[in-house]
Structure formats: C-alpha cells, structure tokens
Design a protein around this motif. Structure first.
Motif, PDB file in Angstrom:
ATOM      1  N   GLU A 171       0.831  -1.207   0.000  1.00 39.17           N
ATOM      2  CA  GLU A 171       0.000   0.000   0.000  1.00 39.17           C
ATOM      3  C   GLU A 171       0.866   1.257   0.000  1.00 39.17           C
ATOM      4  O   GLU A 171       0.493   2.278  -0.591  1.00 39.17           O
ATOM      5  CB  GLU A 171      -0.934  -0.011   1.212  1.00 39.17           C
ATOM      6  CG  GLU A 171      -2.007  -1.093   1.152  1.00 39.17           C
ATOM      7  CD  GLU A 171      -2.911  -0.960  -0.056  1.00 39.17           C
ATOM      8  OE1 GLU A 171      -3.221   0.178  -0.464  1.00 39.17           O
ATOM      9  OE2 GLU A 171      -3.309  -2.009  -0.613  1.00 39.17           O
ATOM     10  N   GLY A 172       2.023   1.190   0.661  1.00 37.46           N
ATOM     11  CA  GLY A 172       2.933   2.333   0.651  1.00 37.46           C
ATOM     12  C   GLY A 172       3.460   2.628  -0.738  1.00 37.46           C
ATOM     13  O   GLY A 172       3.528   3.790  -1.167  1.00 37.46           O
ATOM     14  N   ILE A 173       3.830   1.570  -1.480  1.00 36.99           N
ATOM     15  CA  ILE A 173       4.309   1.754  -2.850  1.00 36.99           C
ATOM     16  C   ILE A 173       3.197   2.268  -3.755  1.00 36.99           C
ATOM     17  O   ILE A 173       3.411   3.138  -4.614  1.00 36.99           O
ATOM     18  CB  ILE A 173       4.879   0.427  -3.402  1.00 36.99           C
ATOM     19  CG1 ILE A 173       6.147   0.043  -2.642  1.00 36.99           C
ATOM     20  CG2 ILE A 173       5.167   0.541  -4.887  1.00 36.99           C
ATOM     21  CD1 ILE A 173       7.275   1.043  -2.761  1.00 36.99           C
ATOM     22  N   LYS A 174       1.981   1.740  -3.571  1.00 36.52           N
ATOM     23  CA  LYS A 174       0.839   2.241  -4.346  1.00 36.52           C
ATOM     24  C   LYS A 174       0.665   3.740  -4.133  1.00 36.52           C
ATOM     25  O   LYS A 174       0.443   4.503  -5.084  1.00 36.52           O
ATOM     26  CB  LYS A 174      -0.443   1.520  -3.919  1.00 36.52           C
ATOM     27  CG  LYS A 174      -0.614   0.125  -4.476  1.00 36.52           C
ATOM     28  CD  LYS A 174      -1.951  -0.443  -4.017  1.00 36.52           C
ATOM     29  CE  LYS A 174      -2.160  -1.870  -4.490  1.00 36.52           C
ATOM     30  NZ  LYS A 174      -3.453  -2.415  -3.993  1.00 36.52           N
ATOM     31  N   ALA A 175       0.744   4.146  -2.862  1.00 39.96           N
ATOM     32  CA  ALA A 175       0.588   5.568  -2.538  1.00 39.96           C
ATOM     33  C   ALA A 175       1.695   6.400  -3.185  1.00 39.96           C
ATOM     34  O   ALA A 175       1.439   7.471  -3.757  1.00 39.96           O
ATOM     35  CB  ALA A 175       0.591   5.762  -1.025  1.00 39.96           C
ATOM     36  N   ALA A 176       2.938   5.909  -3.113  1.00 39.00           N
ATOM     37  CA  ALA A 176       4.060   6.646  -3.697  1.00 39.00           C
ATOM     38  C   ALA A 176       3.905   6.791  -5.205  1.00 39.00           C
ATOM     39  O   ALA A 176       4.155   7.866  -5.777  1.00 39.00           O
ATOM     40  CB  ALA A 176       5.370   5.937  -3.361  1.00 39.00           C
ATOM     41  N   LEU A 177       3.488   5.712  -5.868  1.00 39.05           N
ATOM     42  CA  LEU A 177       3.291   5.755  -7.316  1.00 39.05           C
ATOM     43  C   LEU A 177       2.162   6.714  -7.696  1.00 39.05           C
ATOM     44  O   LEU A 177       2.244   7.435  -8.698  1.00 39.05           O
ATOM     45  CB  LEU A 177       2.991   4.351  -7.853  1.00 39.05           C
ATOM     46  CG  LEU A 177       4.161   3.354  -7.812  1.00 39.05           C
ATOM     47  CD1 LEU A 177       3.683   1.967  -8.197  1.00 39.05           C
ATOM     48  CD2 LEU A 177       5.287   3.810  -8.732  1.00 39.05           C
ATOM     49  N   ASN A 178       1.092   6.737  -6.878  1.00 38.85           N
ATOM     50  CA  ASN A 178      -0.029   7.629  -7.143  1.00 38.85           C
ATOM     51  C   ASN A 178       0.377   9.086  -6.955  1.00 38.85           C
ATOM     52  O   ASN A 178      -0.016   9.971  -7.736  1.00 38.85           O
ATOM     53  CB  ASN A 178      -1.199   7.282  -6.221  1.00 38.85           C
ATOM     54  CG  ASN A 178      -2.474   8.011  -6.616  1.00 38.85           C
ATOM     55  OD1 ASN A 178      -2.843   8.056  -7.783  1.00 38.85           O
ATOM     56  ND2 ASN A 178      -3.138   8.605  -5.628  1.00 38.85           N
ATOM     57  N   ILE A 179       1.178   9.349  -5.908  1.00 39.82           N
ATOM     58  CA  ILE A 179       1.673  10.715  -5.681  1.00 39.82           C
ATOM     59  C   ILE A 179       2.518  11.174  -6.862  1.00 39.82           C
ATOM     60  O   ILE A 179       2.363  12.289  -7.371  1.00 39.82           O
ATOM     61  CB  ILE A 179       2.500  10.775  -4.381  1.00 39.82           C
ATOM     62  CG1 ILE A 179       1.592  10.570  -3.163  1.00 39.82           C
ATOM     63  CG2 ILE A 179       3.238  12.105  -4.254  1.00 39.82           C
ATOM     64  CD1 ILE A 179       2.348  10.295  -1.876  1.00 39.82           C
ATOM     65  N   LYS A 180       3.424  10.315  -7.291  1.00 36.16           N
ATOM     66  CA  LYS A 180       4.299  10.640  -8.427  1.00 36.16           C
ATOM     67  C   LYS A 180       3.464  10.942  -9.678  1.00 36.16           C
ATOM     68  O   LYS A 180       3.717  11.939 -10.375  1.00 36.16           O
ATOM     69  CB  LYS A 180       5.244   9.460  -8.688  1.00 36.16           C
ATOM     70  CG  LYS A 180       6.242   9.666  -9.823  1.00 36.16           C
ATOM     71  CD  LYS A 180       7.201   8.491  -9.875  1.00 36.16           C
ATOM     72  CE  LYS A 180       8.254   8.679 -10.962  1.00 36.16           C
ATOM     73  NZ  LYS A 180       7.704   8.619 -12.319  1.00 36.16           N
ATOM     74  N   LYS A 181       2.478  10.106  -9.940  1.00 38.22           N
ATOM     75  CA  LYS A 181       1.634  10.281 -11.119  1.00 38.22           C
ATOM     76  C   LYS A 181       0.878  11.610 -11.066  1.00 38.22           C
ATOM     77  O   LYS A 181       0.837  12.358 -12.061  1.00 38.22           O
ATOM     78  CB  LYS A 181       0.659   9.112 -11.206  1.00 38.22           C
ATOM     79  CG  LYS A 181      -0.267   9.149 -12.410  1.00 38.22           C
ATOM     80  CD  LYS A 181      -1.185   7.929 -12.415  1.00 38.22           C
ATOM     81  CE  LYS A 181      -2.143   7.957 -13.600  1.00 38.22           C
ATOM     82  NZ  LYS A 181      -3.045   6.766 -13.596  1.00 38.22           N
ATOM     83  N   ARG A 182       0.307  11.917  -9.905  1.00 32.07           N
ATOM     84  CA  ARG A 182      -0.483  13.147  -9.787  1.00 32.07           C
ATOM     85  C   ARG A 182       0.388  14.401  -9.865  1.00 32.07           C
ATOM     86  O   ARG A 182      -0.003  15.410 -10.463  1.00 32.07           O
ATOM     87  CB  ARG A 182      -1.272  13.142  -8.477  1.00 32.07           C
ATOM     88  CG  ARG A 182      -2.410  12.125  -8.454  1.00 32.07           C
ATOM     89  CD  ARG A 182      -3.207  12.213  -7.171  1.00 32.07           C
ATOM     90  NE  ARG A 182      -3.860  13.509  -7.029  1.00 32.07           N
ATOM     91  CZ  ARG A 182      -4.564  13.868  -5.952  1.00 32.07           C
ATOM     92  NH1 ARG A 182      -4.703  13.020  -4.935  1.00 32.07           N
ATOM     93  NH2 ARG A 182      -5.133  15.054  -5.897  1.00 32.07           N
TER      94      ARG A 182
END
Length: 233
Positions: A171-182
């Motif tokens: 879930e931490g990696i998902k969050a990091a990837l989503n932050i990067k994308k946004r």
C-alpha cells in the motif's frame, strides 16, 4: 556481572541496526561472508568479527539476520556449531521456525519478527514493534529483554508479521506511485517529487498513525470519506 554474548549472523541493514542498539548491553560477535563490511561494523560497535561460525560457542544467543535464499545453507552449517544452552533467534520476515527443524533439539529455537523498515528506523529513530515467538515463556522473556533495546515488544504468532509488512509495503508503494503520477500531471518538477513522498507523505502518514494529524489531516480524511460515499452510490 559479566555481560551475555549475542552473535549476529548477517550484517545487512537490520543486522547492523540491531548491533548498534545492543552494543552497550551485550558482548557482540558479528558474522558475515563480507569480512570487510563486518569488520568495519565490529570496529564501530566494539565487537568481534568473523566470516565463519567458529566463534559461536562463545555466545548465549544467536540472531540470524539473513535473506531467505541462504537459509537452508546456513542451517546445514549451524548444525555443527550450536549447543543446547543457546537460543537461536530468527528475524527474517520471509522465513519461519519450521525452516529450522534440522536444529530442533540441538538448541532452543525462537523468532523475533520486526514490524518496521530498517532504513526508516535509522533515519527517524522511530520505534518498531517486535513480535516474539518462542518455545516457552522463559525463552520468550529472554528474547524480549534483548529486543526491548530496539523497540516495543509483544508475544504472538510470527506468521502475522509477514502479512502486516507485505500489506503495508504494497500500500505504501501504491501511494508513492499515485503521488508521483499526480504530481507529474500537475507539471511539478521531477526533482521535487522525492521530497513530497519522503517528507510530506511519510510525515503525514506518521502523524495520522500517532493521532497527531491535526485539522489539516482531519480535513483530508473527511474529503476522502465523502468521495468514497459518492463513489459507492
């Protein structure tokens, strides 16, 4: 009274962290195939360094901080060195007590599984939770005494820690990837993004976990809750 001796097999991130936390409380023996790395850490924490198991007879406790892929080889070697008075403590999240069956009866077997990330603990001095699993209360209590120097300890089934760490990491990696994308979509410079993830996101998550988020975090929680309700309609 003479200090007890702890041997740590593996001086990677977690093994090194444990050595630094225990250095003033126990005599230490560090064991690693990379003798230079092991020797540098031993110099730092006033320990003995070796690349084999020949010094294990001097230890009261043996902590295995090894990657899962080398466990079978290590267990095969340890059979010739462990003794019944010793407690062998496995900290690897990806292995369980069953993998130490060849050593059963030769020494006491236990585990101390850490809910925490080694680099993050070093960088922030954050306390991990260590779950102790062992043969009996006496063994678990001795291990708890050691790992209380590292963080908060409790007794329980070692299997739950792998589940906790895997879910939290994913879930931490998902969050990091989503932050990067946004942030990329918002045309934020690439060099800003690691700071947003490491400082803002990690800091906010830590504040939330500690119940110290304040009005800003509560506002975000309310916004996300409303969005979730809207999506479910």
């Amino acid at each position: 009274m003479d200090m007890e001796t702890v041997a740590i097999i593996g001086t990677g991130r977690m093994g090194s962290l444990i050595a630094r936390k225990l250095q003033s409380q126990y005599n230490l023996i560090l064991i690693d195939k990379d003798l230079r790395k092991c020797g540098l850490l031993a110099k730092e924490v006033s320990a003995l360094a070796t690349s084999d198991y020949s010094l294990l007879s001097n230890s009261d406790y043996i902590i295995t901080a090894l990657p899962a892929q080398v466990f079978s080889e290590a267990v095969a070697e340890l059979k010739n060195y462990v003794a019944q008075h010793q407690i062998l403590i496995n900290i690897s999240t990806d292995t369980e007590k069953v993998e130490f069956e060849p050593l059963k009866g030769l020494c006491k077997l236990a585990s101390a599984k850490i809910i925490g990330h080694a680099n993050y603990m070093v960088a922030t001095n954050e306390l991990p939770l260590i779950l102790i699993d062992g043969e009996d209360l006496a063994v678990r209590s001795k291990i708890a005494k050691i790992f209380s120097k590292l963080g908060t300890v409790c007794f329980g089934d070692e299997k739950i820690v792998k589940k906790v760490n895997n879910i939290a990491s994913e879930e931490g990696i998902k969050a990091a990837l989503n932050i990067k994308k946004r942030l990329e979509k918002a045309n934020v410079p690439a060099e800003y993004i690691p700071f947003a993830i490491r400082n803002v996101a990690c800091g906010t998550m830590s504040a939330y976990a500690l119940g110290e988020g304040g009005p800003f975090v509560q506002k975000i929680i309310q916004k996300l809750s409303e969005e979730e309700k809207t999506d479910s309609i």
